[in-house]
Design a protein around this motif. Sequence first.
Motif, short mmCIF file in Angstrom:
data_model
loop_
_atom_site.label_atom_id
_atom_site.label_comp_id
_atom_site.label_asym_id
_atom_site.label_seq_id
_atom_site.Cartn_x
_atom_site.Cartn_y
_atom_site.Cartn_z
N UNK A 198 0.82 -1.22 0.00
CA UNK A 198 0.00 0.00 0.00
C UNK A 198 0.85 1.27 0.00
N UNK A 199 0.28 2.34 -0.54
CA UNK A 199 0.99 3.61 -0.68
C UNK A 199 1.49 4.15 0.66
N UNK A 200 0.70 3.97 1.73
CA UNK A 200 1.10 4.47 3.04
C UNK A 200 2.40 3.82 3.51
N UNK A 201 2.54 2.53 3.25
CA UNK A 201 3.76 1.83 3.65
C UNK A 201 4.93 2.26 2.77
N UNK A 211 5.38 5.23 1.54
CA UNK A 211 5.82 6.52 2.10
C UNK A 211 6.68 6.30 3.34
N UNK A 212 6.25 5.37 4.18
CA UNK A 212 7.00 5.08 5.40
C UNK A 212 8.37 4.49 5.07
N UNK A 213 8.43 3.65 4.04
CA UNK A 213 9.70 3.06 3.63
C UNK A 213 10.67 4.16 3.20
N UNK A 214 10.18 5.11 2.41
CA UNK A 214 11.04 6.20 1.96
C UNK A 214 11.56 7.03 3.12
N UNK A 215 10.67 7.38 4.05
CA UNK A 215 11.09 8.17 5.21
C UNK A 215 12.02 7.38 6.11
N UNK A 216 11.71 6.10 6.30
CA UNK A 216 12.55 5.25 7.15
C UNK A 216 13.95 5.10 6.60
N UNK A 217 14.05 4.94 5.29
CA UNK A 217 15.37 4.84 4.66
C UNK A 217 16.12 6.16 4.82
N UNK A 277 17.35 14.25 5.44
CA UNK A 277 16.40 15.33 5.69
C UNK A 277 15.40 15.44 4.54
N UNK A 278 15.91 15.38 3.32
CA UNK A 278 15.04 15.51 2.15
C UNK A 278 14.03 14.36 2.06
N UNK A 279 14.48 13.16 2.41
CA UNK A 279 13.60 12.00 2.31
C UNK A 279 12.56 11.95 3.43
N UNK A 280 12.88 12.59 4.54
CA UNK A 280 11.97 12.56 5.68
C UNK A 280 10.67 13.33 5.42
N UNK A 281 10.63 14.11 4.33
CA UNK A 281 9.41 14.87 4.04
C UNK A 281 8.23 13.95 3.77
N UNK A 282 8.50 12.69 3.41
CA UNK A 282 7.42 11.73 3.17
C UNK A 282 6.59 11.49 4.43
N UNK A 283 7.16 11.78 5.59
CA UNK A 283 6.42 11.61 6.84
C UNK A 283 5.16 12.47 6.86
N UNK A 284 5.24 13.63 6.24
CA UNK A 284 4.10 14.54 6.24
C UNK A 284 2.94 14.05 5.39
N UNK A 294 -4.59 2.47 11.68
CA UNK A 294 -4.33 1.27 10.87
C UNK A 294 -3.18 1.52 9.89
N UNK A 295 -2.94 2.79 9.55
CA UNK A 295 -1.78 3.17 8.74
C UNK A 295 -0.61 3.60 9.63
N UNK A 296 -0.93 4.38 10.66
CA UNK A 296 0.11 4.99 11.48
C UNK A 296 0.98 3.97 12.21
N UNK A 297 0.37 2.92 12.75
CA UNK A 297 1.16 1.96 13.54
C UNK A 297 2.17 1.21 12.68
N UNK A 298 1.75 0.56 11.57
CA UNK A 298 2.78 -0.10 10.75
C UNK A 298 3.78 0.87 10.14
#
Length: 458
Positions: free
Chosen positions: A153-156, A158-164, A381-388, A396-400
């Motif tokens: 899913x798209x939400x994950x 986004x999280x992958x990008x920010x996490x990396x 820093x640039x990649x962390x913008x995906x968090x927004x 259900x999106x936020x926890x994973x």
Amino acid sequence: MATEATEEKKDAPEPEPGRVDKYFGMTENQTNWKREVLAGTTTFLAMAYILAVNPGILSFGLSAAGVDAPNPGAVFTATALASALGCLVMGLWARYPIATAPGMGLNAFFAFTVVLTLGIPWQTALTGTLVSGVLFFILAVTGARESIINAIPAQLKLAVGAGIGLFIAFIGLKGGGIVVGSEATLVTIGDFTSGTVLLTVFGLVATAVFMVLGWKGGVFYGMLATLVLGVLTGVIDFELAEGFTPNLDSFGAAFTGFEDAFTVHMIAVILTMLFVDFFDTAGTLFAVAGQAGLVKDGKLPRAGRALATDSIATSAGAVLGTSTTTAYIESTAGVSVGGRTGLTAVTTGFWFIVSLVAFPVFGLVANNPAVTAPALIVVGVLMAKALGEIEWAKLEYAIPAFLIVAAMPLTYSISNGIALGLVFFPIMMAAKGRWREVHPIAWVLMLASIGYFLFLTE
């Protein structure tokens, strides 16, 4: 008359893009060859450390432990050639600004788990790498691997990008000495009287200032400024530029270990390589492509080609004599400079070829993390913008998503973070009563991730 001439000039059609421009889509992606070459050079400088680190792990690390190890010059040569091949195929065929090289973490797994702990000869370990690469290729060309990635899913994503982003920022902070290990608190602040730390801080400030000023080559110029200051102050020693003598002693060694390649241990090794590289590559591809604005409707165009490129590079790298080759998150350094097309990756591949004869020059960067650390931190820093863009109000999106972001830097593994998110996402969606919205493949990935934690992690 002058007015008429001006109007005719305004009405004149725009010149047609050249063949190279059309092939790579530079005009379409609002870039040009100068920016692409600068981006490819920046990516190379950000990941050039692998040319020194990989031989250190696969050769010197094993030799120091008292086991048979490949020649360091052979590992260096295999690293440069495998990286160059992967970059060229990625740029010319998949046409993405994403570079490839032997993966960090996977090389440590190869050396210290497979060879040192399990006692498997390095030649057989290379055979396992080759087999995993072939399996990757089959999954890629049949479309199965692309379907799996598109099922995430798209939400994950986004999280992958920010996490990396957080993960590579942590790598930069650690490499530059700003963050160090601690028995009491696991990590703590480094020694700010150290020349390496002070040089890293200078580089971070310089790079950040260039970026804030809007300089397209801010990351690149920041590394150059750091390198120059390091040489002038003596923090960077020219002796560190000494490289290895290139040779092909390990070429074909992967073909000598097939007799022992399908034992229980080796099957587990091959599956681990397959699993780790699968998620590392998938996460990196989406993160870099997302940073470049190349992801369309949550999907990656030409994903099959990009994934197959990783498989080809892994197989070729094993034949040449190195561990699994994968897409590199440092490619975001080039993207931040403006790289948007495959010409960026082609340029990076060119520099890997040049490194075979000019490594002493690049060794100044490769052996000095203080030069590349600021770039990694700023890119984080640039990649962390995906968090927004993550819907934090929906648990259900936020926890994973949070588990993915937190686990990557804290467990020092992209794969661990992705797998943890894949376990929790279907469970959270089911608890919310939205289980019908979960793709069937996502349930399979959940089970595979559980198996990964139970059987393939230490």
